[in-house]
Write an enzyme that holds these catalytic residues in place. Structure first.
Site, PDB file in Angstrom:
ATOM      1  CB  ALA A  41      -0.941  -0.003   1.195  1.00  0.00           C
ATOM      2  CD  GLU A  43       5.716  -0.155  -1.498  1.00  0.00           C
ATOM      3  OE1 GLU A  43       6.552   0.069  -0.608  1.00  0.00           O
ATOM      4  OE2 GLU A  43       4.722  -0.902  -1.330  1.00  0.00           O
ATOM      5  CB  CYS A  66      -5.833  -5.748   1.718  1.00  0.00           C
ATOM      6  SG  CYS A  66      -6.430  -6.477   3.253  1.00  0.00           S
ATOM      7  CB  VAL A  67      -3.287  -2.292   5.624  1.00  0.00           C
ATOM      8  CG1 VAL A  67      -2.251  -2.320   6.741  1.00  0.00           C
ATOM      9  CG2 VAL A  67      -2.767  -1.514   4.417  1.00  0.00           C
ATOM     10  CB  ILE A  68      -4.573  -7.752   7.654  1.00  0.00           C
ATOM     11  CG1 ILE A  68      -5.427  -7.984   6.390  1.00  0.00           C
ATOM     12  CG2 ILE A  68      -5.160  -8.524   8.838  1.00  0.00           C
ATOM     13  CD1 ILE A  68      -5.466  -9.424   5.911  1.00  0.00           C
ATOM     14  CB  THR A  72       4.470  -4.451  14.910  1.00  0.00           C
ATOM     15  OG1 THR A  72       4.175  -4.337  13.510  1.00  0.00           O
ATOM     16  CG2 THR A  72       5.173  -5.768  15.198  1.00  0.00           C
ATOM     17  CG  HIS A  74       4.455  -2.202   9.357  1.00  0.00           C
ATOM     18  ND1 HIS A  74       5.386  -1.323   8.852  1.00  0.00           N
ATOM     19  CD2 HIS A  74       3.926  -2.853   8.291  1.00  0.00           C
ATOM     20  CE1 HIS A  74       5.419  -1.434   7.532  1.00  0.00           C
ATOM     21  NE2 HIS A  74       4.545  -2.355   7.171  1.00  0.00           N
ATOM     22  CG  ASN A  99      -7.921   5.230  -0.145  1.00  0.00           C
ATOM     23  OD1 ASN A  99      -7.555   4.070  -0.301  1.00  0.00           O
ATOM     24  ND2 ASN A  99      -7.519   5.960   0.872  1.00  0.00           N
TER      25      ASN A  99
END
Length: 142
Positions: A41, A43, A66-68, A72, A74, A99
């Site tokens: 994501a 990039e 997708c960000v799961i 942490t 991050h 988006n």
């Protein structure tokens, strides 16, 4: 109308579903579609910036990924920075960006949000891009 779709492939099956939804909306609108893949994501905004600097002639952009949440912090940085960078590009350069980077707690949420026959967030991002192009064009005429 020429649209660049940038797909983060970190979670391949999720991004495939996001892409299916986005392509269906863009094809229905008769858009010329160019697709590129990036690792994650963070990039995605880089590619939009590169395309604009190259004066590639895109009318809009669709960001898919997708960000799961993991163990942490991050997750927080990726979510916040990717969204911030897309918003900065849209506002500072008057770009139409849909988006479709979904940010979720777990894989089940990601699947539900990415599938075209469920929440279809890829299709929603494409529709948002198309609407923003329309609004930008209308407002530029006044």
């Amino acid at each position: 109308m020429k649209i660049l779709v940038i797909e983060a492939r970190y979670y391949e099956s999720i991004s495939e579903d996001l892409l299916k939804g986005a392509l269906a909306k863009l094809q229905a609108a008769g858009a010329e579609i160019v697709k590129v893949n990036v690792p994650g994501a963070l990039e995605i905004p880089h590619v939009i910036s590169y395309a604009e600097k190259a004066k590639s002639g895109y009318d809009g952009y669709v960001a898919l990924g997708c960000v799961i949440r993991g163990e942490t912090t991050h997750y927080d940085y990726v979510c916040e920075e990717s969204a911030r960078a897309l918003m900065d590009l849209a506002v500072n350069h008057q770009l139409a960006i849909g988006n479709g980077i979904i940010t979720v707690e777990n894989e089940a949420q990601a699947i539900a949000r990415s599938k075209p026959d469920q929440k279809d967030k890829g299709g929603f991002a494409a529709s948002a891009c198309l609407r923003m192009i329309q609004l930008r064009d209308e407002l530029n005429k006044t």
